[in-house]
Design an enzyme around this catalytic site. Structure first.
Site, short mmCIF file in Angstrom:
data_model
loop_
_atom_site.label_atom_id
_atom_site.label_comp_id
_atom_site.label_asym_id
_atom_site.label_seq_id
_atom_site.Cartn_x
_atom_site.Cartn_y
_atom_site.Cartn_z
N ASP A 73 31.85 52.20 43.49
CA ASP A 73 33.03 51.48 43.05
C ASP A 73 33.39 50.45 44.11
OD1 ASP A 73 36.41 52.54 42.06
OD2 ASP A 73 35.23 50.78 41.56
N ASP A 180 35.61 46.61 40.53
CA ASP A 180 36.96 46.83 40.04
C ASP A 180 37.69 45.50 39.81
OD1 ASP A 180 39.11 49.09 39.83
OD2 ASP A 180 40.07 47.52 41.02
N GLU A 238 34.36 44.96 35.97
CA GLU A 238 35.52 45.33 35.17
C GLU A 238 36.35 44.08 34.93
OE1 GLU A 238 39.13 48.58 35.28
OE2 GLU A 238 38.60 47.45 37.08
N HIS A 312 38.57 56.81 33.29
CA HIS A 312 39.68 57.44 34.01
C HIS A 312 41.02 56.75 33.79
CE1 HIS A 312 38.61 54.09 36.60
NE2 HIS A 312 39.71 54.28 37.31
N ASP A 313 41.01 55.62 33.09
CA ASP A 313 42.26 54.91 32.79
C ASP A 313 42.72 55.10 31.36
OD1 ASP A 313 42.90 53.79 35.25
OD2 ASP A 313 41.54 52.11 34.96
#
Length: 551
Positions: A73, A180, A238, A312-313
């Site tokens: 990440d 990210d 992302e 995870h969001d």
């Protein structure tokens, strides 16, 4: 933060949290539960609660030994406010790293009160995207939370510092990066006020000026030239706050990124800017349109989709898009898997999806919710009701059903490995989040013994993707688009043709295949209930049932 982190279905959450922590401050790590968090400021080390660099090296070595790849990440739109870079930057206006972050003088309102440089709203809560610093009497931009100051990518020193840290991890042998909110690194010069879209709010979403900015592609091509082109790695960016395939397909190039995460499907049931936690009703054709448009746009534009239904969001798939009622939960999880894994692109399976994990129990109270987005939303509602009703402690119980439906916390309960203490996730007396109450029935070990359960179905689907490349590369065409119960489509690739029929309703239905599709030789490849046939051009489906046929 809207985010799409790839997480393994075969390694504990703890390991993936440790990986996130190595590349900067990540909102997904447990201690970011309030604005009082204290996280690792380092970009080249492991956050201490998760282990050591020796642990990481062992993890990487062992994964490679077993033919697995490790994608890290990369969080470089912002960093921690405890990072040495930011400490130096805020120390004085003359510090060499002052321009490594985005600082501006504030304004004064009609009452002489100090206000931020512009009207941009924070991604979380109702407040501004700026924080005032008394030391230098200026504000710093932080699109997310106070502890996450945005880096100034206009400064070439910042960019090359990022490239150096990327090389550090790639030289260790990691296999790529999930980047990210990478489409936020270029902001519109001048950082102007954005027009008012929510008249009830003092601050407004500023994505018009923060997403896909004017130097985005310049920055990514420089990153590719300086770093990525020198390694054999996977890259996925992302890219939130963007619903236009024509914009995001521009990122998918040999000299930029291989694929992106877009969030349009996940914005479908949360369209109220004043209340993002409240589920918005939608009809199945709206979901079809989003999925199909991205499938067709990437196919026709020579792009490539990242196919994810949860991360995870987002709240858990089964609870959000199907049914987690006991009688329907298994078949719902299989239905969603069949939909996702018959789409073209690279699939991403979030931990727990492959065993049908669902949202948090309905009887859990406020104390079980840890996520910063959830807590700031609750605080905002509390403050508004205090002002409107004059009550010091207003009733907030009506918020719990909304949290149970949409809160990010739902996807962050520990992975359920077995029926032992803490579902085998941790030996701690108290993990950072409570283990779901259903862990003794819904866990990996239990499902490994049952060939008819969710986990076995995922394995079957992955084998089919290997054997039938039409599932990976095929074109996409809707059937009966307006049908509000059934999602059906045909895919074709190099002489292969398949039909997918999915009943997204809690009732039995009969689907009539259009006469333009020849079904005389239809053969069932896989059914969520182990059956299926096309009889006289029709398919009978039970509630939440799906079928895959070759044609």
């Amino acid at each position: 933060m809207q985010s799409g982190c790839v997480r393994s279905t075969s390694l504990p959450n703890m390991i993936w949290d440790m990986i996130s922590a190595t590349t900067g401050m990540s909102e997904s790590i447990p201690l970011l539960a309030s604005d009082r968090c204290s996280l690792s400021p380092r970009f080249r080390d492991i956050y201490e609660p998760y282990g050591t660099m020796a642990d990481f090296d062992e993890l990487l070595k062992t994964m490679h030994k077993h033919g697995l790849k490790l994608i890290m990440d990369l969080v470089v739109n912002h960093c921690s406010n405890e990072h040495e870079w930011f400490k130096e930057s805020k120390s004085s206006k003359q510090n060499p790293k002052r321009d490594w972050f985005i600082w501006k003088k504030g304004k004064t309102d009609e009452n002489g009160q100090r206000i931020p440089p512009n009207n941009w709203k924070s991604v979380f809560g109702a407040g501004p995207a700026w924080t005032y610093d008394e030391t230098t009497d200026e504000w710093y931009l932080r699109l997310f939370v106070i502890q996450q100051p945005d880096l100034n990518w206009q400064n070439p020193e910042v960019r090359h510092a990022v490239y150096d840290l990327m090389k550090f991890w790639l030289n260790k042998g990691v296999d790529g990066f999930r980047m990210d909110v990478i489409n936020l690194i270029s902001k519109v010069p001048g950082l102007p006020d954005v027009e008012v879209s929510d008249p009830d709010s003092k601050y407004q979403p500023g994505f018009k000026y923060t997403a896909n900015g004017p130097r985005m592609h310049e920055f990514l091509r420089e990153m590719n030239s300086e770093v990525l082109s020198k390694y054999d790695v996977l890259t996925v960016g992302e890219t939130p706050f963007t619903h236009d395939p024509k914009i995001l397909i521009q990122y998918i190039r040999k000299d930029e990124l291989q694929m992106v995460f877009q969030f349009e499907m996940h914005d479908l049931d949360g369209r109220d800017p004043a209340n993002p936690m409240k589920p918005s009703p939608y009809k199945l054709p709206q979901l079809k349109e989003i999925i199909g448009r991205w499938q067709q746009a990437m196919y026709e534009g020579n792009g490539w989709n990242s196919i994810y239904f949860g991360n995870h969001d987002q709240a858990r798939l089964v609870s959000r898009f199907a049914s987690d009622a006991p009688e329907y939960r298994t078949r719902s999880a299989k239905l969603l898997a069949l939909n996702q894994l018959t789409l073209s692109g690279t699939p991403y399976i979030y931990q727990g999806e492959d065993i049908g994990m669902c949202n948090m129990p309905k009887d859990w109270g406020f104390e079980e919710y840890k996520d910063v987005a959830t807590l700031q939303w609750v605080d905002g509602v509390r403050e508004k009701r205090q002002q409107e009703d004059g009550q010091e402690k207003p009733d907030l119980d009506d918020l719990l059903p909304q949290m149970r439906a949409k809160a990010r916390d739902n996807a962050r309960t520990p992975m359920q490995w077995d029926a032992t203490k803490n579902a085998g996730f941790s030996s701690s007396d108290k993990p950072w989040m409570r283990v779901h109450d259903d862990y003794k029935q819904w866990n990996v070990e239990a499902q490994s013994k049952d060939p008819n359960i969710v986990n076995a179905f995922y394995k079957q689907l992955f084998q089919l993707r290997n054997d039938h490349l039409v599932l990976v590369y095929g074109s996409f065409d809707y059937l009966d688009f307006g049908n509000e119960d059934v999602f059906a489509y045909v895919k074709e690739h190099e002489g292969q043709k398949v039909l997918v029929v999915l009943n997204y309703s809690g009732k039995s239905v009969e689907f009539s295949v259009p006469k333009s599709v020849s079904t005389g030789n239809a053969k069932l490849l896989l059914g969520t209930l182990g059956k299926g046939a096309v009889a006289d051009g029709k398919v009978a489906l039970e509630a939440w049932e799906g079928m895959l046929f070759t044609l």
